[in-house]
Write an enzyme that holds these catalytic residues in place. Structure first.
Site, PDB file in Angstrom:
ATOM      1  N   ILE A 211      61.888 -29.074  31.056  1.00 33.78           N
ATOM      2  CA  ILE A 211      61.428 -28.193  29.972  1.00 33.78           C
ATOM      3  C   ILE A 211      62.592 -28.092  28.979  1.00 33.78           C
ATOM      4  O   ILE A 211      63.683 -27.667  29.367  1.00 33.78           O
ATOM      5  CB  ILE A 211      61.103 -26.766  30.510  1.00 33.78           C
ATOM      6  CG1 ILE A 211      59.961 -26.805  31.541  1.00 33.78           C
ATOM      7  CG2 ILE A 211      60.788 -25.797  29.375  1.00 33.78           C
ATOM      8  CD1 ILE A 211      58.593 -27.156  30.993  1.00 33.78           C
ATOM      9  N   HIS A 212      62.396 -28.537  27.751  1.00 35.02           N
ATOM     10  CA  HIS A 212      63.505 -28.384  26.795  1.00 35.02           C
ATOM     11  C   HIS A 212      63.066 -28.111  25.364  1.00 35.02           C
ATOM     12  O   HIS A 212      63.897 -27.831  24.514  1.00 35.02           O
ATOM     13  CB  HIS A 212      64.388 -29.649  26.804  1.00 35.02           C
ATOM     14  CG  HIS A 212      63.781 -30.792  26.056  1.00 35.02           C
ATOM     15  ND1 HIS A 212      62.810 -31.593  26.588  1.00 35.02           N
ATOM     16  CD2 HIS A 212      63.996 -31.247  24.793  1.00 35.02           C
ATOM     17  CE1 HIS A 212      62.452 -32.508  25.706  1.00 35.02           C
ATOM     18  NE2 HIS A 212      63.141 -32.326  24.609  1.00 35.02           N
ATOM     19  N   ARG A 213      61.760 -28.200  25.070  1.00 34.19           N
ATOM     20  CA  ARG A 213      61.299 -28.048  23.687  1.00 34.19           C
ATOM     21  C   ARG A 213      61.561 -26.636  23.178  1.00 34.19           C
ATOM     22  O   ARG A 213      61.335 -25.662  23.906  1.00 34.19           O
ATOM     23  CB  ARG A 213      59.795 -28.285  23.591  1.00 34.19           C
ATOM     24  CG  ARG A 213      59.423 -29.656  23.980  1.00 34.19           C
ATOM     25  CD  ARG A 213      59.029 -30.463  22.766  1.00 34.19           C
ATOM     26  NE  ARG A 213      58.929 -31.834  23.136  1.00 34.19           N
ATOM     27  CZ  ARG A 213      59.367 -32.852  22.402  1.00 34.19           C
ATOM     28  NH1 ARG A 213      59.935 -32.625  21.235  1.00 34.19           N
ATOM     29  NH2 ARG A 213      59.233 -34.076  22.801  1.00 34.19           N
ATOM     30  N   ARG A 244      69.968 -26.907  26.833  1.00 40.50           N
ATOM     31  CA  ARG A 244      69.267 -25.921  26.005  1.00 40.50           C
ATOM     32  C   ARG A 244      68.484 -24.944  26.881  1.00 40.50           C
ATOM     33  O   ARG A 244      68.491 -23.734  26.637  1.00 40.50           O
ATOM     34  CB  ARG A 244      68.305 -26.659  25.064  1.00 40.50           C
ATOM     35  CG  ARG A 244      67.479 -25.738  24.249  1.00 40.50           C
ATOM     36  CD  ARG A 244      66.367 -26.465  23.501  1.00 40.50           C
ATOM     37  NE  ARG A 244      66.026 -25.680  22.352  1.00 40.50           N
ATOM     38  CZ  ARG A 244      66.362 -25.995  21.114  1.00 40.50           C
ATOM     39  NH1 ARG A 244      66.987 -27.093  20.840  1.00 40.50           N
ATOM     40  NH2 ARG A 244      66.051 -25.187  20.129  1.00 40.50           N
TER      41      ARG A 244
END
Ligand code: UD1
Length: 366
Positions: A211-213, A244
């Site tokens: 998960i990085h968006r 992030r």
């Protein structure tokens, strides 16, 4: 490539290095002059250097060292630094990759200097104008002279935007790399990731998650819902945590080590391919990983409400599970994270693994 051209590749972020691996090898075979300019958008070893060493990419000739920042600061700093770097090279082509801030900066810098510029992975659209990547894609496609499209869907989209005359269908260069690395991994499988090996159920089925968006990490409530949904899954979830995600989770007070979730550092590319190949399924918001799961024959669940790689949704290999009400209901989310592989053969919408040679042909022909 018949006429040898000088090509400058502008790259900066992890998925671009994978694409670059295929293009650099193909350009090398043709004896072209290829200069790699690294913007420095990604600078952690695990997000940058390991890709160059593992995938056999020559070291960048120029490193701009820009680093992180707000979108405007980061993109502006790249644009400013690229002026001199591109002016010094005066290539036949500037080649930009994908949809990051490095892509947009490279395209803008080239057009301002009247240098021909080509966009690899042109024509992808999510139609979600909240995503920074969507603006990067649209603006880059409309600025570039040559649009190298990975799929028929992308070709049709570019035509719908009046860009057919600049478009060439080449296939997906990430497929070239993924299939090559898969073969290497199958021949010499790496060890299971340490986080799994240390888990009591770690020798059984597991899921791989990323998960990085921004739209998933930067809203505290949404991030908490996503981690809650992952935590409630019935299998160990190897969460390859982008910096992030780690930073935003800490700011939001969200503990990543929760329930089924086993947080781990991002893996190098061959180990990522191996982890996906050995998994029961992938849960991700990454475009590249959705496609890699498809190519590797692993069911994928995408934590978004849309995808640019719509072909992965055909026949049920990928399912969208990003709506807030789905994430807020862990049982509903878990039902979408299925393990069964769809019956019947997968198509080959991303090409035959030889896209990079079509890229070099298109660059030499124009
Ligand atoms: C960028 C791309 C995204 C791509 C992703 C792949 C844009 C707008 N987004 O997102 O499309 O899918 O790369 O990973 O270009 N950080 C580090 N170390 C690094 C790089 C970043 O710690 O080497 C941290 C910093 O806190 C930084 C944050 O990650 O502020 C975000 O990095 P950034 O490059 O802005 O965007 P990504 O989220 O990586």
């Amino acid at each position: 490539m018949a006429a040898r051209k000088k090509v400058v590749s502008v790259v900066g972020a992890r998925p671009q290095f994978v694409k670059l691996a295929a293009v650099a090898a193909a350009l090398d075979e043709t004896g072209s002059e290829h200069v790699i300019v690294h913007t420095g958008q990604h600078y952690d070893d695990r997000l940058s250097d390991v890709f160059f060493s593992d995938l056999g990419i020559p070291a960048p000739a120029v490193h701009l060292g820009i680093g992180s920042g707000s979108h405007g600061v980061q993109t502006g700093a790249m644009l400013s630094a690229l002026d001199g770097a591109l002016e010094a090279q005066r290539p036949d082509w500037v080649l930009v990759y994908g949809d990051t801030n490095s892509t947009l900066a490279g395209a803008l810098a080239a057009v301002k200097l009247h240098l021909p510029v080509a966009h690899l992975e042109a024509g992808l659209r999510s139609f979600n104008r909240v995503m920074p990547e969507e603006h990067n894609r649209v603006l880059t496609d409309h600025a570039c002279d040559l649009l190298l499209a990975p799929t028929q869907v992308a070709v049709r989209q570019l035509a719908a935007e009046g860009l057919a005359a600049r478009t060439v269908l080449v296939g997906d260069v990430m497929t070239d790399v993924c299939l090559r690395v898969r073969d290497g991994v199958l021949a010499a499988p790496p060890a299971r990731p340490a986080e799994l090996a240390a888990h009591p159920d770690g020798d059984g089925d597991y899921l791989v998650a990323t998960i990085h968006r921004a739209e998933n990490t930067d809203d505290h409530a949404r991030l908490a819902r996503i981690v809650g949904a992952l935590a409630a899954l019935p299998l160990p979830v190897l969460l390859l945590a982008h910096p992030r995600l780690v930073a935003r989770a800490a700011q939001a007070g969200v503990e990543l080590r929760a329930g089924a979730v086993l947080p781990a550092r991002p893996l190098p590319y061959p180990q990522t391919v191996a982890a996906v190949l050995g998994s029961a399924g992938v849960v991700t918001d990454s475009g590249g990983l959705q496609k890699e799961a498809f190519l590797l024959g692993v069911p994928c669940t995408t934590v978004r409400t849309e995808t640019e790689w719509t072909e992965t949704l055909d026949d049920g290999w990928n399912v969208l599970a990003g709506a807030d009400d789905v994430l807020a209901d862990p049982a509903r989310f878990a039902a979408l994270v299925r393990r069964a592989r769809p019956a019947g053969p997968r198509g080959t919408p991303f090409g035959d693994g030889k896209a990079a040679h079509r890229v070099t042909d298109a660059l030499s022909a124009s």
